[in-house]
Enzyme design. Sequence first.
Site, short mmCIF file in Angstrom:
data_model
loop_
_atom_site.label_atom_id
_atom_site.label_comp_id
_atom_site.label_asym_id
_atom_site.label_seq_id
_atom_site.Cartn_x
_atom_site.Cartn_y
_atom_site.Cartn_z
N LYS A 99 2.26 -3.58 6.15
CA LYS A 99 2.08 -2.31 6.87
C LYS A 99 3.39 -1.74 7.40
O LYS A 99 3.55 -0.53 7.49
CB LYS A 99 1.10 -2.52 8.03
CG LYS A 99 -0.34 -2.77 7.59
CD LYS A 99 -0.97 -1.52 7.02
CE LYS A 99 -2.43 -1.71 6.67
NZ LYS A 99 -2.97 -0.54 5.93
N GLU A 121 -4.29 5.04 13.78
CA GLU A 121 -5.58 4.37 13.78
C GLU A 121 -5.36 2.95 13.28
O GLU A 121 -4.38 2.67 12.61
CB GLU A 121 -6.57 5.09 12.85
CG GLU A 121 -6.49 4.71 11.35
CD GLU A 121 -5.19 5.11 10.67
OE1 GLU A 121 -4.46 5.98 11.21
OE2 GLU A 121 -4.88 4.55 9.60
N SER A 388 -0.61 -9.49 0.96
CA SER A 388 -0.30 -8.32 1.79
C SER A 388 -0.13 -8.66 3.27
O SER A 388 0.54 -7.94 3.99
CB SER A 388 -1.39 -7.27 1.63
OG SER A 388 -2.66 -7.85 1.87
#
Lengths: 406, 271
Positions: A99, A121, A388
């Site tokens: 991220k 968010e 990830s």
Amino acid sequence: MSVKLTEAMLSELPDQRGHFGVYGGRFVSETLMDSLAQLEQEYMKLRKDPEFLARFDEELKDYVGRPTPLYLAERLTSEIGGARIWLKREDLNHTGAHKINNTIGQALLASFLGKKRIIAETGAGQHGVATATVCARLGLECHVFMGAEDIERQSVNVYRMKLLGAEVHSVTSGTRTLKDAMNEAMRDWVTNVDDTFYIIGTVAGPHPYPLLVRDFQSVIGRETRRQSLEKTGQLPDAVLACVGGGSNAIGMFYPFILDEDVRMIGVEAGGYGIETGQHAAPLSAGRPGVLHGNRTYLMEDENGQIAGTHSVSAGLDYPGVGPEHSWLKDVGRAEYVSVTDEEALAGFRRLTRTEGVMPALETAHAVAYALKMAAGMSPDQNLVINISGRGDKDINTMARIDGIDV
Amino acid sequence: MSRIQQRLQSLREQGRKALIPFITAGDPHPDSTVAIMHRLVASGADILELGVPFSDPMADGPVIQQACERALVHGTSLRQVLGMVEQFREDDPDTPVVLMGYLNPMEAMGYETFAARAREAGVDGVLTVDLPPEEAADVAPLFRNAGLDAIFLLAPTTTDDRVSAISGHGSGYIYYVSFKGVTGAAGLDVDDVSKNVERIRRLTDLPVAVGFGIRDADSAASVGRVADGVIVGSVLVNTIAEHQTDPDALHRALDERLRPMREALDARASQ
């Protein structure tokens, strides 16, 4: 593959109005249109601006800790007895997931645009943590919207965000998960549009978000491509990634898009099983519609109301998906499959025990499918799983499932 | 000329301003909506905006969010909303009805089907919050061909170029969103509205109705001074929420809310 892709086609992905074929676009209320037009105009300049790009690269290297390794999972490979299994270690990034590639990019963009207030968010909390982190790094005010149900599921990440100086807003409307957090972030944005930059966490939302998030995440696939050539002398036979909104998947896929021999496989959250309807797999079992600023595959009922979703992993618990994935599905360039909660949990345990790499529950979906797939491939083939994120945040969920009080 | 255009023109000729209440269809119950629509007309409404409930009302504040949730609990669908308009039309052939909502329920029904059914039911206009003109190239002509006015939003952030372009796509009236924010929020600044409405008028001949932040006779009157119409939503939806279980009390309360706004707008006109 049904359509032969070319460079020229890629340059239209998205087109000038942000469309990926019939998907994408800019479906927002009028108040936001001017702000999005400005963002697009500025970003189109910055994405070619040497100073901006150099600054982004420097942050990725010295702050995020890139490049991340491409690691051969030898024990897992020999246990499965099929293709060689490689792990792209995005879990080793600062804050423990892919991220931050995007949040550092968007926060730099916000700084270049002179916006001091950041909103985001979050579902699992990974994007929220990554946003709060870069806001601390750049001295920006940070507000994170999170569904009340996710706040319960991911209390550790909530506390992390608070430690980082962010204000976490609990969202109690609708299904109290990621989609509602995104609704609430958009409501804040429309109210504070003059001074606020919205850092969207995935490759969805109104144009230019799917484009800019893809740009920032594509570093994953570019590194994988280069590392693959260095380590094996060839491109991988397949790359796999989990798909919620689809940012880690697009980051892995995009640099391989013209390499027709590289299979690209996105793994959605099958929840309790596609047949139960309790899942979060719009590409596997949804249909096109419009939500959160873009047209894309959605989970909805026959009246166009957005359906509730279920996944053991909060980060995949979203009824939509990035519009580029919808396009990739329709043209047949990427394949989209799903695995159930149970299969994902088994994948989590297997990778943790065999390699000492504890994946996030989101990532565990890609792991689970990769293990099934690798078994049917030959030992001279190579398969890359995008790891990830790391699984530390999911310890409480795992313990609960195991009936252990931690 | 459409029913909306006729109504606005006749008001203009009388020197009066349009009072446009908004309610969410199906709130508190699908069976209650048609009676509420008639009530609003009896209390002074010129045009009705009927909200199509949606699971993810991104542009709405808590009051209308909860109205959507109440309507959806009873399964209120777009198809049912059209049925309500059809039933309303049996007793009221004159009052224009505008459907206001989000795109996805219309997309799910299919735009062509929706446009035809809406026309058949007696709908006059459609306002889709998340459909800016840039994305409306395929949809707006279908509405027009079915004889529906395509009503678009303008906002304080809308540039002059966009005002002109958007007005070119729309018909019926322009819905000017009075401030940056969601429905039901506080933030009405009459001077600012006045400046922006004047700006819009220089760029389009369409009537301008103003919504967001109008909650009583005073705010209705002061906005009515500059606009062709005032749109009142959250304050009515809140009234519905307060009297969900008692239809008589609800109708009285709606009348008490709306009638003073009507009177204030008309008093202004007769001065």
